[in-house]
Design an enzyme around this catalytic site. Sequence first.
Site, PDB file in Angstrom:
ATOM      1  N   ASP A 295       0.795  -1.214   0.000  1.00 61.42           N
ATOM      2  CA  ASP A 295       0.000   0.000   0.000  1.00 61.42           C
ATOM      3  C   ASP A 295       0.835   1.275   0.000  1.00 61.42           C
ATOM      4  OD1 ASP A 295      -2.781   1.384   0.681  1.00 61.42           O
ATOM      5  OD2 ASP A 295      -1.279   2.196   2.043  1.00 61.42           O
TER       6      ASP A 295
ATOM      7  N   ALA B 233      -4.745   2.564  -0.796  1.00 66.81           N
ATOM      8  CA  ALA B 233      -4.549   1.909  -2.089  1.00 66.81           C
ATOM      9  C   ALA B 233      -5.124   0.494  -2.055  1.00 66.81           C
ATOM     10  CB  ALA B 233      -3.069   1.880  -2.446  1.00 66.81           C
ATOM     11  N   ASP B 234      -4.836  -0.241  -0.997  1.00 67.51           N
ATOM     12  CA  ASP B 234      -5.401  -1.585  -0.844  1.00 67.51           C
ATOM     13  C   ASP B 234      -6.922  -1.542  -0.805  1.00 67.51           C
ATOM     14  OD1 ASP B 234      -3.284  -3.480  -0.754  1.00 67.51           O
ATOM     15  OD2 ASP B 234      -2.715  -2.755   1.221  1.00 67.51           O
ATOM     16  N   LEU B 235      -7.449  -0.671   0.040  1.00 70.76           N
ATOM     17  CA  LEU B 235      -8.897  -0.641   0.232  1.00 70.76           C
ATOM     18  C   LEU B 235      -9.622  -0.259  -1.051  1.00 70.76           C
ATOM     19  CD1 LEU B 235      -8.939   1.067   3.731  1.00 70.76           C
ATOM     20  CD2 LEU B 235      -9.466  -1.330   3.231  1.00 70.76           C
TER      21      LEU B 235
ATOM     22  N   GLY C 164      -9.711  -2.970  -3.646  1.00 68.03           N
ATOM     23  CA  GLY C 164     -10.793  -3.906  -3.350  1.00 68.03           C
ATOM     24  C   GLY C 164     -12.151  -3.358  -3.731  1.00 68.03           C
TER      25      GLY C 164
END
Length: 436
Positions: free
Chosen positions: A151, A178-180, A183
């Site tokens: 991230d 960035a990860d969230l 998703g």
Amino acid sequence: MSGDPSGIRGPLDGRLVLDLSRALAGPHAAMMLGDLGARVIKVELPGGGDDTRGWGPPFVGPADARESTYFLACNRNKESVTADLKSAEGRDLVTRLARRADVLIENFRPGVLDRLGFTVERLHELNPGLVVLSISGFGHDGPHGGRAGYDQIAQGEAGLMSLTGEPGAPTKVGTPIADLLAGIFGVSGVLAALLERQATGRGRVVRTSLLSSMIGIHSFQGTRWTVAGDLPEPTGNQHPSIAPYGLFHCADGDIQLAAGSPALWRALAAVTGLDPDDPRYAGNGDRVRRRDELAAELTAVFAGASAADWLARLDAAGVPAGKVRGIDEVYAWEQTRQQGLVVEVEHPTLGAIELPGPPWRFDDGGRREHTAPPTLGQHDASVRAWLDARDAEDEHPSDAHPCDPSRAADDAHRDAGHVVAADVHRAPRTDVGTRR
């Protein structure tokens, strides 16, 4: 899979999601689909499981069964089975699940799933209707396609840190954004692919990445450069294109306000004693160019009273404003609870725990009950028994339930190691949008 006529399980009731992902982007996507009512089966490596099971502190629970609060954040409404995909037994389990799944989620480095024997062609040979969500760090091809994705690295590479914080001090966002968002964007692609499948009968591959999720939210900062050639710089807690819009210090704390229109500027000027017709601040562009000067004047005014006093005055004047809450305050806030944004679940080793809840509500329906993030391999036996039962039904269809051949197996799934608990807040029946 069977449907639930009461709608208690949400709009994706009857869909099966095979979650081969780990860390955060993929698990968050799978959790969102579970929140929407899908059944999610998470495949984890025996022994250690998902990487996030070891991410902490904090860890909670008994000494022989410690749980990471990081893992708990992105794995509610799932079942956990263990399998080593490098083994024949593990690949067989994934094959059986892929045949029955509506969605498969993976976030291996590009090419890894192919080397394990699950190319896109093989997956669609097993199940032509399968929707595959594949999340990578920087894309599945191109000169950086093979890079691992983390991230904060993605936040820096995608320019977000150059926009955040104070000038001269690149700063990451306080959550793994960035990860969230990878998703979240992945889920929107999955839902579109499921809708398309109703017309075509075929699934497709949805690809996204941490890089694309960051560039996907550049918004006006992106066009500021691509269209105007104006390189954005960080402006701390003040908006780069609207003024006044940001954080201000009062006598005993901070408030935030937004004067995003000429009418709001005049209302703010009236309540703070500034001259709305001051030529220095005549238009929004003037105020942006003199942002620091205007902020200093407002700060001097706000220093004369408490944050609560100013919030009351601004509210009375119709100027959007709010306090800056700590996380503890957010989860104690009555608005958070009333909106169903905290759910209570019964965990096998931790007992009753509270988790941040799903960010949506559906009128007259939606998933009203949630299950705790699973312990490692908690559903090894029940999922394999379910697969055995479904395989037996396929071999002997005359022995299946006369109305719904999957009903008995799915009812067994609901009862096998799945303790559910309702939302902490149960709204009155007049509020049909709240999960109950």
